[in-house]
Write an enzyme that holds these catalytic residues in place. Structure first.
Site, short mmCIF file in Angstrom:
data_model
loop_
_atom_site.label_atom_id
_atom_site.label_comp_id
_atom_site.label_asym_id
_atom_site.label_seq_id
_atom_site.Cartn_x
_atom_site.Cartn_y
_atom_site.Cartn_z
N LYS A 33 -10.72 -48.18 31.27
CA LYS A 33 -9.68 -47.29 30.74
C LYS A 33 -9.48 -47.46 29.24
CE LYS A 33 -5.67 -50.27 31.58
NZ LYS A 33 -5.30 -50.41 30.16
N THR A 34 -9.57 -48.70 28.74
CA THR A 34 -9.36 -48.92 27.30
C THR A 34 -10.40 -48.16 26.49
OG1 THR A 34 -8.46 -51.12 27.77
CG2 THR A 34 -9.15 -50.68 25.51
N ASP A 220 -0.68 -45.85 27.38
CA ASP A 220 -1.46 -46.76 28.22
C ASP A 220 -0.56 -47.33 29.31
OD1 ASP A 220 -3.58 -48.27 29.12
OD2 ASP A 220 -3.35 -49.84 27.60
N GLU A 221 -1.14 -47.71 30.44
CA GLU A 221 -0.41 -48.35 31.56
C GLU A 221 0.83 -47.52 31.94
OE1 GLU A 221 -1.78 -50.68 33.08
OE2 GLU A 221 -2.85 -52.03 31.74
N GLN A 251 -1.74 -50.04 40.86
CA GLN A 251 -1.46 -51.30 40.19
C GLN A 251 -0.05 -51.35 39.62
OE1 GLN A 251 -4.89 -53.19 38.01
NE2 GLN A 251 -5.76 -51.15 38.17
N ARG A 601 -9.37 -58.49 41.06
CA ARG A 601 -9.65 -59.40 39.93
C ARG A 601 -11.01 -60.07 40.11
NH1 ARG A 601 -7.36 -56.83 36.91
NH2 ARG A 601 -7.10 -55.48 38.70
#
Length: 736
Positions: A33-34, A220-221, A251, A601
């Protein structure tokens, strides 16, 4: 820029290229995503000719903002990001308010109060209002005010809707605290989010000016935004509607600090013309790991449907570890790490061990030390170095040795007894004149020239110490700790405070009590207080800081978000622990999202573990395996040694029947006493019943809803206010 776009996947390219109008990018774990946000900024500047000053990019950490700016410069050339508005919500809005705050009656030189400054001002307000901290703790008031601000609830509305005693008192403080902040020409962190909203409401021309400036907004987020953040950005984007949000509803795990999952779930309702892009190609985990994650998260009803797709190998099965108790579980985790370290030449940095609550770290730390495995805690300090543990241990040390002046000074005002530094200085002088210890001076204080108020406080303190010493002479360390908590009421004070921090501290003290009980049960020849303190001293002396960075990472699942490891252990997978005391469906869904975060993770291998018995509040409790274990796709989960798990006849919750090995030194449970038959708490409860809850304390049942597994109780708790709890999970005790 055309060459740069070719480096992206088709979905990423589509998201980056959709520059006009609202866009939502659902970026699954490990999907890059970044990269999408960075390339979109670069595309706007380099290909569309948008001046950087017309772009606003909001992140949740300064580190993320810095990395994005750096990557834009790498793509377009040094200095290309100059003028770009990029940073955290708080930093960007603090910068904006410097330009416009005078419109609200503040000067541009306003101060920003941190949490400690804020608490001090709230404490002053409480004192002026005559509100005692023993009736409503200052941390509780601070938490209530902060949550109100994050939801953009101003003092008047908060006062009108105050539902219980704590909220009513907090409402009074909120109003005075707001006045004091203005008198100090100061804002707290939460004001940095709500003052822009006040500014827009009172000065529409300012909003119009900022809408013209920020023609392109990126967030973002987005799943972690709260109500105030949502409202500010929605108003800023209203004119041009070029709002680009990136996030993953699966998330969303921070509701306890104000995050509102509705913001991302309702994005398409807010912007009906929005384009949606789903980034589901996962470049991190194996196909097996993603199959487990997808199968669990699919159970949630409040979600935007998507499934992660592995771009790598199939990978190993997940392994389920079953243990007798939490010590056995921790030992098994350590043994697995050592075996993979030796047999597969894996470095310790390849391993991470996750747990649901901070208190669980204690037994894992002990196992790592005993097996000489280098480790480091993240997001927390070592169990034995936590403030509340050091405070409790100081009591034990002083009971054992009343000449320990350092321990005495630590505990004399824990809990608060209003024995100040001036009084302690006078006691020191009194002790020196008589050639006695400080504690002997306290016992002899009636012979000195001390005010009666101080004498009463000293007598109360010495009475507690003498009662504890009498208990230590006859009983175990568990008896001493239990008596300490009863006499001082420290755990109750932390429960009444009812903040995430205070409840975590309460859990840590209960873990210390469980440790004392475990020590007493398993060391019949070393039950003394001195033996226990020696055990703690040796553990707390362990140097966590390694000379190299080759260590096992220990952390809560919340702390793991954004990280990745080759091998992950998810421990404590038991009902009421993970998931943690879910009283309402929304809470269970967030716990499931948290489990999803833990699973995603891992890059190569996952171990899941649970214990058949675990000490809770100093008492051994039989445990049920977490329902999340039963929700995993059966084909990807095996038991130890590669054995298949028996799935036939699984209970309705989805939890698989699991073989129960006998606990050493304890007879195997009979069918009638098995942990599979949980105690029937709450049976006979009705409207008006007095009940007690382990976290919320005493309360009264206002209403009962539903039947069977869906039964809920609406309860008014004395300290925590009104709650609606699922009866089967709430562990309510009826008080006669």
């Amino acid at each position: 820029m055309i060459d740069l776009l070719r480096d992206l996947s088709p979905v990423q390219r589509g998201a980056v290229g959709a520059t006009e109008g609202p866009v939502m990018v659902l970026a699954g774990a490990g999907s890059g995503k970044t990269r999408v946000i960075t390339y979109r900024i670069a595309h706007l500047i380099g290909s569309k000719g948008v001046p950087p000053r017309n772009i606003l990019a909001l992140t949740f950490t300064n580190k993320a903002a810095g990395e994005m700016r750096q990557r834009v410069d790498q793509l377009l050339g040094s200095g290309a990001s100059s003028g770009l508005w990029i940073g955290t919500f708080h930093s960007v809005f603090a910068r904006l308010l410097r330009d416009y705050i005078e419109r609200l009656g503040y000067s541009r030189s306003f101060s920003i109060f941190d949490a400690d400054d804020s608490k001090s001002l709230i404490r002053q307000s409480m004192t002026e209002l005559g509100i005692q901290q023993d009736s409503v703790p200052v941390n509780t008031v601070q938490g209530l005010i902060s949550r109100a601000k994050n939801s953009f609830v101003l003092p008047g509305e908060f006062h009108r809707n105050a539902a219980d005693y704590n909220q009513q008192k907090a409402a009074q403080v909120y109003e005075l605290y707001t006045q004091k902040l203005r008198a100090n020409n100061a804002l707290d962190f939460d004001d940095l989010l709500i003052k822009p909203l006040e500014l827009f409401r009172e000065h529409p021309d300012v909003l119009l000016e900022l809408q013209e400036m920020f023609r392109y907004i990126l967030i973002d987020e987005y799943q972690d935004t709260n109500r105030a953040q949502y409202l500010v950005t929605k108003q800023l984007a209203e004119r041009y509607r070029n709002i680009f949000v990136v996030g993953d509803d699966a998330q969303s795990i921070y509701s306890w600090r104000g995050a509102d999952i509705s913001n991302i779930l309702n994005f398409q309702s807010d912007y009906r013309e929005a384009e949606t892009f789903k980034l589901v190609d996962n470049y991190r985990s194996t196909a097996t790991i993603l199959a487990a994650a997808n199968s669990v998260i699919s159970r949630n009803s409040r979600q935007i449907k998507k499934e992660l797709v592995a771009q790598g190998e199939k990978g190993e099965h997940l392994t389920l570890i079953e243990a007798y108790n939490e010590r056995h579980e921790a030992e098994k985790v350590g043994e697995r790490i050592l075996a993979m370290h030796r047999e597969n030449a894996m470095e310790f940095r390849s391993f991470a061990v996750f747990y649901r609550t901070n208190a669980q770290s204690r037994v894992l730390e002990d196992a790592m030390r005993q097996q000489r495995i280098p480790y480091k805690l993240f997001g927390s300090v070592s169990f034995y170095k936590r403030r509340e543990i050091k405070d409790a241990v100081a009591y034990l040390r002083f009971i054992e040795n009343d000449r320990d002046g350092e321990s005495l000074l630590r505990i004399i005002n824990f809990p608060p007894r209003k024995i100040g530094d001036v009084s302690i200085s006078k006691l020191r002088l009194f002790a020196e004149e008589r050639g006695i210890s400080l504690y002997e001076a306290i016992r002899s204080a009636p012979e000195g020239d001390f005010p009666q108020r101080l004498l009463n406080s000293l007598a109360s303190f010495s009475s507690v110490i003498e009662q504890l010493r009498a208990t230590a002479a006859e009983g175990s360390v568990y008896d001493v700790l239990q008596e300490l908590f009863t006499l001082t009421g420290i755990p109750s004070l932390l429960q009444a405070e009812n903040t995430p921090e205070s409840l975590a501290r309460h859990e840590n003290l209960q873990e210390l009590l469980s440790m004392a009980r475990d020590f007493s049960d398993h060391n019949p020849d070393r039950r003394s207080l001195g033996d226990f303190l020696e055990n703690i001293a040796l553990a707390s002396d362990y140097d966590e800081t390694q000379e190299s960075d080759n260590f096992v990472s220990l952390m809560t699942v919340h702390a793991s978000k954004g990280l990745e490891f080759p091998v992950v252990f998810i421990t404590g997978l038991e009902e009421r622990l993970f998931p943690l005391n879910c009283f309402e469906p929304e809470q269970l869904e967030e716990e499931r999202r948290l489990f999803y975060v833990a699973v995603t993770r891992a890059r190569r291998k996952i171990f899941l573990s649970w214990a058949q018995s675990r000490y809770l509040y100093g008492q051994p409790q039989h445990c049920l395996p977490s329902k999340f274990i039963g929700e995993i796709e059966p084909s990807v989960l095996l038991g130890e040694g590669g054995r298949a798990l028996r799935r036939s006849g699984a209970p309705a919750s989805g939890t698989p029947p699991v073989r129960r090995a006998p606990v050493p030194g304890r007879p195997a449970p009979s069918a009638s006493s098995s942990a599979a038959s949980p105690p029937r708490e709450g049976v006979g409860m009705k409207k008006g019943s007095k009940v007690h809850h382990a976290v919320f304390g005493p309360g009264t049942v206002l209403e009962l809803q539903g039947k069977g597994a869906q039964a809920k109780a609406r309860i008014s708790f004395r300290s925590a206010g009104e709650k609606t709890l699922m009866v089967q999970y709430a562990n309510l005790k009826i008080v006669p």
